[in-house]
Design a protein around this motif. Structure first.
Motif, PDB file in Angstrom:
ATOM      1  N   TRP A 172       0.936  -1.239   0.133  1.00 14.70           N
ATOM      2  CA  TRP A 172       0.481   0.061  -0.236  1.00 14.70           C
ATOM      3  C   TRP A 172       0.920   1.545  -0.120  1.00 14.70           C
ATOM      4  CZ3 TRP A 172      -5.303   0.013  -0.111  1.00 14.70           C
ATOM      5  CH2 TRP A 172      -6.219  -0.919  -0.161  1.00 14.70           C
ATOM      6  N   ARG A 173       2.008   1.036   0.493  1.00 14.88           N
ATOM      7  CA  ARG A 173       3.378   2.272   0.926  1.00 14.88           C
ATOM      8  C   ARG A 173       2.434   4.108   1.138  1.00 14.88           C
ATOM      9  NH1 ARG A 173       7.651   1.165  -2.445  1.00 14.88           N
ATOM     10  NH2 ARG A 173       7.910   3.625  -2.770  1.00 14.88           N
ATOM     11  N   ILE A 174       1.611   3.604   2.370  1.00 13.63           N
ATOM     12  CA  ILE A 174       0.823   4.923   2.817  1.00 13.63           C
ATOM     13  C   ILE A 174       1.772   5.426   3.529  1.00 13.63           C
ATOM     14  CG2 ILE A 174      -1.334   5.902   3.912  1.00 13.63           C
ATOM     15  CD1 ILE A 174      -2.596   3.066   3.142  1.00 13.63           C
ATOM     16  N   MET A 175       2.505   4.692   3.860  1.00 17.45           N
ATOM     17  CA  MET A 175       3.576   5.507   4.764  1.00 17.45           C
ATOM     18  C   MET A 175       4.545   6.442   4.591  1.00 17.45           C
ATOM     19  SD  MET A 175       4.142   6.551   7.836  1.00 17.45           S
ATOM     20  CE  MET A 175       5.524   6.483   8.741  1.00 17.45           C
ATOM     21  N   ARG A 176       5.043   5.785   3.201  1.00 20.07           N
ATOM     22  CA  ARG A 176       5.818   6.264   2.774  1.00 20.07           C
ATOM     23  C   ARG A 176       5.017   7.739   1.817  1.00 20.07           C
ATOM     24  NH1 ARG A 176      11.097   5.939   0.652  1.00 20.07           N
ATOM     25  NH2 ARG A 176      11.445   6.784  -1.335  1.00 20.07           N
ATOM     26  N   GLN A 177       4.454   7.679   1.250  1.00 25.58           N
ATOM     27  CA  GLN A 177       3.025   8.964   0.957  1.00 25.58           C
ATOM     28  C   GLN A 177       2.627   9.785   1.830  1.00 25.58           C
ATOM     29  OE1 GLN A 177      -0.423   7.410  -0.590  1.00 25.58           O
ATOM     30  NE2 GLN A 177       0.898   5.571  -1.923  1.00 25.58           N
ATOM     31  N   ILE A 178       2.931   9.941   3.346  1.00 22.53           N
ATOM     32  CA  ILE A 178       2.932  10.342   4.221  1.00 22.53           C
ATOM     33  C   ILE A 178       3.965  11.344   4.115  1.00 22.53           C
ATOM     34  CG2 ILE A 178       2.228  10.679   6.550  1.00 22.53           C
ATOM     35  CD1 ILE A 178       0.353   9.109   6.349  1.00 22.53           C
ATOM     36  N   LEU A 179       5.086  10.244   4.945  1.00 21.90           N
ATOM     37  CA  LEU A 179       6.379  10.903   4.695  1.00 21.90           C
ATOM     38  C   LEU A 179       6.428  12.209   3.646  1.00 21.90           C
ATOM     39  CD1 LEU A 179       8.511   8.605   5.380  1.00 21.90           C
ATOM     40  CD2 LEU A 179       7.844  10.019   7.236  1.00 21.90           C
ATOM     41  N   GLU A 180       6.328  11.547   2.284  1.00 17.42           N
ATOM     42  CA  GLU A 180       6.402  12.690   1.099  1.00 17.42           C
ATOM     43  C   GLU A 180       6.270  13.746   1.279  1.00 17.42           C
ATOM     44  OE1 GLU A 180       7.057   9.294  -2.240  1.00 17.42           O
ATOM     45  OE2 GLU A 180       5.352   9.867  -1.712  1.00 17.42           O
ATOM     46  N   VAL A 181       5.184  13.973   2.039  1.00 11.63           N
ATOM     47  CA  VAL A 181       4.148  15.394   2.238  1.00 11.63           C
ATOM     48  C   VAL A 181       4.608  16.577   3.282  1.00 11.63           C
ATOM     49  CG1 VAL A 181       1.839  15.923   3.587  1.00 11.63           C
ATOM     50  CG2 VAL A 181       2.154  14.208   1.690  1.00 11.63           C
ATOM     51  N   LEU A 182       5.556  15.556   4.731  1.00  7.46           N
ATOM     52  CA  LEU A 182       5.751  15.979   5.676  1.00  7.46           C
ATOM     53  C   LEU A 182       7.042  15.952   5.312  1.00  7.46           C
ATOM     54  CD1 LEU A 182       4.609  13.619   8.202  1.00  7.46           C
ATOM     55  CD2 LEU A 182       3.805  15.824   7.886  1.00  7.46           C
ATOM     56  N   ASP A 183       8.178  15.507   4.094  1.00  8.86           N
ATOM     57  CA  ASP A 183       8.763  16.155   3.913  1.00  8.86           C
ATOM     58  C   ASP A 183       8.681  17.645   3.260  1.00  8.86           C
ATOM     59  OD1 ASP A 183      11.830  16.464   3.460  1.00  8.86           O
ATOM     60  OD2 ASP A 183      11.198  15.329   2.086  1.00  8.86           O
ATOM     61  N   ARG A 184       7.971  17.509   2.347  1.00  9.85           N
ATOM     62  CA  ARG A 184       8.244  18.570   1.620  1.00  9.85           C
ATOM     63  C   ARG A 184       7.808  20.389   2.042  1.00  9.85           C
ATOM     64  NH1 ARG A 184       5.297  14.841  -2.362  1.00  9.85           N
ATOM     65  NH2 ARG A 184       3.086  15.496  -1.386  1.00  9.85           N
ATOM     66  N   ALA A 185       6.621  19.720   3.598  1.00  7.57           N
ATOM     67  CA  ALA A 185       6.506  20.975   3.942  1.00  7.57           C
ATOM     68  C   ALA A 185       6.910  21.198   5.057  1.00  7.57           C
ATOM     69  CB  ALA A 185       4.900  20.776   4.795  1.00  7.57           C
ATOM     70  N   ASN A 186       8.259  20.628   5.094  1.00  9.75           N
ATOM     71  CA  ASN A 186       8.942  20.578   6.351  1.00  9.75           C
ATOM     72  C   ASN A 186       8.464  20.566   7.778  1.00  9.75           C
ATOM     73  OD1 ASN A 186      11.480  21.502   5.473  1.00  9.75           O
ATOM     74  ND2 ASN A 186      11.248  23.543   4.791  1.00  9.75           N
ATOM     75  N   HIS A 187       8.595  19.296   7.634  1.00 13.64           N
ATOM     76  CA  HIS A 187       7.039  19.419   8.994  1.00 13.64           C
ATOM     77  C   HIS A 187       7.724  18.238  10.381  1.00 13.64           C
ATOM     78  CE1 HIS A 187       3.457  18.542  11.646  1.00 13.64           C
ATOM     79  NE2 HIS A 187       3.023  19.246  11.536  1.00 13.64           N
ATOM     80  N   PRO A 188       7.928  18.628  11.080  1.00 21.37           N
ATOM     81  CA  PRO A 188       8.539  17.312  12.149  1.00 21.37           C
ATOM     82  C   PRO A 188       7.397  15.586  12.365  1.00 21.37           C
ATOM     83  CG  PRO A 188       7.545  19.246  13.414  1.00 21.37           C
ATOM     84  CD  PRO A 188       7.325  19.750  11.839  1.00 21.37           C
ATOM     85  N   VAL A 189       7.880  14.887  12.166  1.00 17.09           N
ATOM     86  CA  VAL A 189       7.639  13.779  12.357  1.00 17.09           C
ATOM     87  C   VAL A 189       8.383  12.852  13.353  1.00 17.09           C
ATOM     88  CG1 VAL A 189       8.598  12.386  10.543  1.00 17.09           C
ATOM     89  CG2 VAL A 189       7.111  11.978  11.371  1.00 17.09           C
ATOM     90  N   ALA A 190       7.598  12.007  14.252  1.00 13.93           N
ATOM     91  CA  ALA A 190       8.552  10.967  15.268  1.00 13.93           C
ATOM     92  C   ALA A 190       7.750   9.724  14.662  1.00 13.93           C
ATOM     93  CB  ALA A 190       8.616  11.233  17.065  1.00 13.93           C
ATOM     94  N   ILE A 191       8.743   8.963  14.790  1.00 13.91           N
ATOM     95  CA  ILE A 191       7.519   7.750  14.111  1.00 13.91           C
ATOM     96  C   ILE A 191       8.212   6.413  15.200  1.00 13.91           C
ATOM     97  CG2 ILE A 191       7.726   5.749  12.563  1.00 13.91           C
ATOM     98  CD1 ILE A 191       9.003   7.889   9.996  1.00 13.91           C
ATOM     99  N   VAL A 192       6.887   5.493  15.541  1.00 14.17           N
ATOM    100  CA  VAL A 192       7.923   4.178  16.152  1.00 14.17           C
ATOM    101  C   VAL A 192       7.418   2.416  15.703  1.00 14.17           C
ATOM    102  CG1 VAL A 192       6.526   3.214  18.436  1.00 14.17           C
ATOM    103  CG2 VAL A 192       6.939   5.264  18.258  1.00 14.17           C
ATOM    104  N   THR A 193       7.823   1.781  15.306  1.00  7.62           N
ATOM    105  CA  THR A 193       8.000   0.383  15.168  1.00  7.62           C
ATOM    106  C   THR A 193       8.293  -0.237  15.604  1.00  7.62           C
ATOM    107  OG1 THR A 193       7.498  -0.251  12.350  1.00  7.62           O
ATOM    108  CG2 THR A 193       9.710   1.400  12.943  1.00  7.62           C
ATOM    109  N   LYS A 194       8.032  -1.400  15.094  1.00  8.33           N
ATOM    110  CA  LYS A 194       8.950  -2.901  15.768  1.00  8.33           C
ATOM    111  C   LYS A 194       9.653  -3.191  13.767  1.00  8.33           C
ATOM    112  CE  LYS A 194       6.314  -4.489  19.660  1.00  8.33           C
ATOM    113  NZ  LYS A 194       5.253  -3.349  19.478  1.00  8.33           N
TER     114      LYS A 194
END
Length: 385
Positions: A172-194
């Motif tokens: 689905w690659r939804i997470m990557r699409q979200i990161l692309e939006v945040l990257d272009r907007a210079n918006h901070p993000v904190a990710i938690v994953t296993k």
């Protein structure tokens, strides 16, 4: 196959959770055949707590249950109106989050997010890890929300409910699409994953980290591969998670190791080893969370514990209750993450002393929000002025 429908006005209501748990762990007939649920975490699939009836599959004497196929992962599309969830809880360090998916294929038996599936009319058990919901419009919705007049940027947390890098993300690659939006907007993000799948997005995360806009928390529950496979069957192996910490760190991305959850009598003896290994791999921060068993999670976890570690069942649950005021869980703010009492204090001190010895920060770095540029791409409603 025959099914028995039992009408119950309070089926799986929170008030009856203890009684239901006792019935389940004592073998009520609700357990799904191991052949059908191979590679899954839960052994049960009870009806959601808001449902008025309970459906139980049983063998009618013709071995009809033996012919049922193995459970497969099903994904439905969800189209919400917004994608940013606001939070006001005083004991977590973020006020907004995004969940690209509902449910989680990782199947972690202890997952505190399982009860949320009841809002979809589904079970917190096997439904939670086999009947998933994806939000393919998440990136477009995020772009619109970030572009709204008056939006104030603060760190968006992703992975706080269900894992954004669970197996279906490969397709689905939804997470990557979200990161692309945040990257272009210079918006901070904190990710938690296993999941080691996070390494796929190192190119975006590394670029954002150079601007002080990204950090990642890798949850390492145990270094025992056998325990991990039983307790969290479709997550990356402990070795792969350490490899992810190393790869992210070498790419200049701040990485925290999360010893979560700490389960007394099961994995709490590994706290120091996990932190040592994560530090050697490049982690710069550390945190921990005590096992949480809200609502349906309690009977699901207890059933799993009885099936996999029957010799430890009484000991583990006794320690859990000693830190939760005699209950399976205490949801009070300030206590739900760390517990209370002597054993909880001991865990806290062990973690603090190890973090100090290794130089692992307890509080995360502050990310920048002064670089934010509201999106103006496709899908964003333009001003009439």
């Amino acid at each position: 196959m025959s099914e028995l429908s039992i009408l119950t006005q309070a089926a799986f209501q929170p008030a009856n959770t203890a009684d239901i748990a006792d019935a389940l762990v004592n073998g009520s007939g609700l357990r799904i055949d191991v052949g059908r649920r191979r590679g899954r975490g839960a052994g049960l699939n009870p009806s959601g707590r808001f449902e008025s009836s309970e459906r139980v599959a049983f063998d009618d004497g013709w071995q009809s249950l033996e012919d049922l196929p193995a459970l497969k992962t099903e994904v439905q599309v969800e189209r919400p109106r917004s994608v940013i969830t606001r939070n006001e809880s005083p004991d977590i360090p973020f006020d907004r989050s995004i969940n690209p998916y509902r449910g989680c294929e990782h199947g972690c038996i202890y997952c505190f997010a399982r009860p949320s599936h009841a809002y979809m009319g589904l079970s917190a058990g096997l439904d939670f890890e086999t009947r998933l919901f994806a939000k393919p419009d998440a990136a477009k919705l995020l772009e619109r929300e970030l572009a709204k007049p008056g939006y104030k940027p603060r760190t968006i947390a992703i992975g706080t409910n269900t894992d954004p890098y669970q197996p279906i993300e490969r397709e689905w690659r939804i997470m990557r699409q979200i990161l692309e939006v945040l990257d272009r907007a210079n918006h901070p993000v904190a990710i938690v994953t296993k999941s080691a799948l996070v390494m796929r997005d190192i190119d975006i995360l590394s670029s954002m980290a150079q601007r002080g806009l990204a950090k990642v928390g890798i949850s390492v529950t145990t270094l025992d591969r056998k325990l991990a496979r039983s307790m969290e069957p479709r997550t990356s192996t402990p070795t792969k998670r350490l490899e992810a910490i190393k790869a992210l760190s070498e790419a200049g991305i701040p990485v925290a190791v999360m010893v979560a959850p700490v389960i007394p009598g099961l994995n709490d003896h590994e706290i120091e080893r996990i932190m040592d290994s994560a530090k050697a791999a490049g982690a710069s921060e550390a945190s921990y969370v005590l096992l949480r068993l809200p609502l349906e999670v309690s009977p699901l976890f207890r059933d799993w514990l009885l099936q996999n570690y029957p010799d430890r069942y009484r000991h583990v649950m006794s320690l859990v209750r000693s830190m939760r005021g005699g209950k399976d869980y205490d949801a009070e703010f300030g206590k739900r993450m760390k517990g209370a009492g002597p054993y909880a204090w001991q865990i806290s001190r062990r973690f603090e002393m190890t973090a100090k010895r290794l130089g692992l920060a307890r509080r995360g770095i502050q990310m920048r929000d002064d670089l934010f540029v509201p999106p103006n791409g496709s899908g964003v409603q333009l001003s009439l002025l």
